[in-house]
Design a protein around this motif. Structure first.
Motif, PDB file in Angstrom:
ATOM      1  N   TYR A  18       0.807  -1.213   0.000  1.00  0.00           N
ATOM      2  CA  TYR A  18       0.000   0.000   0.000  1.00  0.00           C
ATOM      3  C   TYR A  18       0.847   1.274   0.000  1.00  0.00           C
ATOM      4  CZ  TYR A  18      -3.978  -3.037   0.829  1.00  0.00           C
ATOM      5  OH  TYR A  18      -4.934  -4.010   0.698  1.00  0.00           O
ATOM      6  N   ALA A  27      -7.296   0.606   4.734  1.00  0.00           N
ATOM      7  CA  ALA A  27      -7.607   0.016   6.039  1.00  0.00           C
ATOM      8  C   ALA A  27      -8.355  -1.304   5.871  1.00  0.00           C
ATOM      9  CB  ALA A  27      -8.432   0.998   6.866  1.00  0.00           C
ATOM     10  N   LEU A  58      -5.903  -3.955   4.491  1.00  0.00           N
ATOM     11  CA  LEU A  58      -4.965  -4.413   5.520  1.00  0.00           C
ATOM     12  C   LEU A  58      -5.640  -5.397   6.464  1.00  0.00           C
ATOM     13  CD1 LEU A  58      -3.051  -1.125   6.418  1.00  0.00           C
ATOM     14  CD2 LEU A  58      -2.110  -3.151   5.299  1.00  0.00           C
ATOM     15  N   TYR A  59      -6.878  -5.084   6.843  1.00  0.00           N
ATOM     16  CA  TYR A  59      -7.575  -5.999   7.760  1.00  0.00           C
ATOM     17  C   TYR A  59      -7.802  -7.349   7.090  1.00  0.00           C
ATOM     18  CZ  TYR A  59     -10.994  -8.177  10.755  1.00  0.00           C
ATOM     19  OH  TYR A  59     -11.631  -9.078  11.562  1.00  0.00           O
ATOM     20  N   ALA A  83      -7.783   6.018   2.264  1.00  0.00           N
ATOM     21  CA  ALA A  83      -7.543   5.550   3.632  1.00  0.00           C
ATOM     22  C   ALA A  83      -8.507   4.426   4.000  1.00  0.00           C
ATOM     23  CB  ALA A  83      -7.682   6.717   4.615  1.00  0.00           C
TER      24      ALA A  83
END
Length: 331
Positions: free
Chosen positions: A249, A280, A283-284, A276
């Motif tokens: 990212y 996020a 990533l999770y 963003a």
């Protein structure tokens, strides 16, 4: 950088892996910038052909060293289908850069893991629980924030990037199925060998030769791609996939800077908010996937992330990557 080199530097493996991952993202960002630069002169389909061709050229030393013994397979049709989707995805992504800012295209391309979650549930029948569905929905909310439907028109470039992200997710599902019975060397090598001729046919309909001034950028397509994948695969060899994937990212930061200083692009505040949210969510999902894979005693995330990033043109030693140590049954 070899293992002995980094041991002499005194840096621990995770630090070196992080530096390699960041280096890979820089090279991938420069690859995107080269595509963007060429898009003013060449059609995206033609650029995709040159990317595959010069990628194949940089792959020759690896093929020479390892030979073609690993290419015996009973799943050639699956390889052909996978390579065809990869080429279409690349053509969509490259063509999109002629119509939209490089940063926005990169941000929307991160929707691929969101599509992959849905496809894994529908096609592979993976169990996706509430938290991953929630992250997926939030990720798509971030996509809508970037697109701003209703306030601005969704252009041809945005549609192409979304299509490219969906096809990338589809390819990742196919890679998962291939990894159950096929070696990582075969998965990557077949993609390189098949993608170049598959890309040539569509490119001929829009064919123009690059100008003399553009040839350095054409060669850079293979050069930056090869360096990026070399760094990326070596990073996976030195650290867990769950620790490396998030660095992807950082490309958003690099391409935004390139867009501002090279192409004079200025992202608005909605771009940052939406990006963003997408990052996020991605990533999770990546961390959750890694946790589930560890709980099943499998490193399938490593082969998926490594091979997904392996667009045609990788002259990396796959025997040094986690992909060469993957379980044949990722489920």
């Amino acid at each position: 950088m070899t293992s002995s080199d980094h041991k002499r530097s005194g840096l621990p493996d995770p630090v070196v892996a992080a530096l390699l991952a960041l280096g890979a993202c820089v090279f991938f960002s420069l690859l995107s910038a080269s595509v963007k630069q060429l898009s003013g002169e060449l059609h995206g389909f033609v650029i995709a052909f040159w990317r595959n061709l010069f990628g194949f050229v940089f792959m020759i030393p690896w093929l020479w060293r390892h030979g073609f013994g690993s290419l015996r397979t009973g799943r050639f049709g699956t390889y052909l289908f996978r390579s065809g989707l990869s080429v279409i995805s690349m053509m969509c992504g490259f063509t999109a850069l002629a119509y939209m800012p490089i940063a926005n295209a990169t941000s929307l391309s991160f929707a691929a893991p969101l599509f992959a979650t849905i496809l894994a549930a529908l096609i592979l029948k993976e169990q996706v629980r509430l938290r991953r569905w929630t992250a997926t929905l939030l990720g798509f909310a971030g996509v809508l924030i970037v697109l701003q439907p209703g306030t601005t028109d969704i252009g041809f470039g945005e549609i192409l990037v979304i299509c490219s992200a969906f096809l990338t997710a589809t390819v990742s599902v196919i890679v998962k199925t291939l990894s159950r019975s096929e070696s990582s060397q075969a998965i990557v090598t077949y993609m390189v060998l098949l993608s170049t001729p598959l890309a040539l046919g569509p490119a001929l309909f829009y064919w123009t030769w690059p100008s003399l001034e553009s040839w350095p950028y054409v060669v850079a397509l293979g050069f930056f791609g090869t360096l990026g994948h070399l760094c990326w695969t070596r990073a996976f060899a030195m650290a867990d996939a769950s620790a490396i994937v998030p660095y992807d990212y950082s490309r958003l930061i690099f391409v935004t800077g390139i867009g501002m200083f090279w192409f004079g692009e200025q992202p608005d505040h909605w771009f940052w908010v939406g990006s963003a949210v997408i990052v996020a969510a991605g990533l999770y999902i990546a961390q959750r996937e890694a946790f589930l894979r560890r709980s099943r005693g499998s490193d399938a995330l490593a082969i998926q992330a490594t091979v997904e990033s392996a667009q045609p043109g990788i002259a990396a030693d796959l025997n040094s990557t986690p992909a060469s140590r993957i379980s044949r049954n990722p489920e």
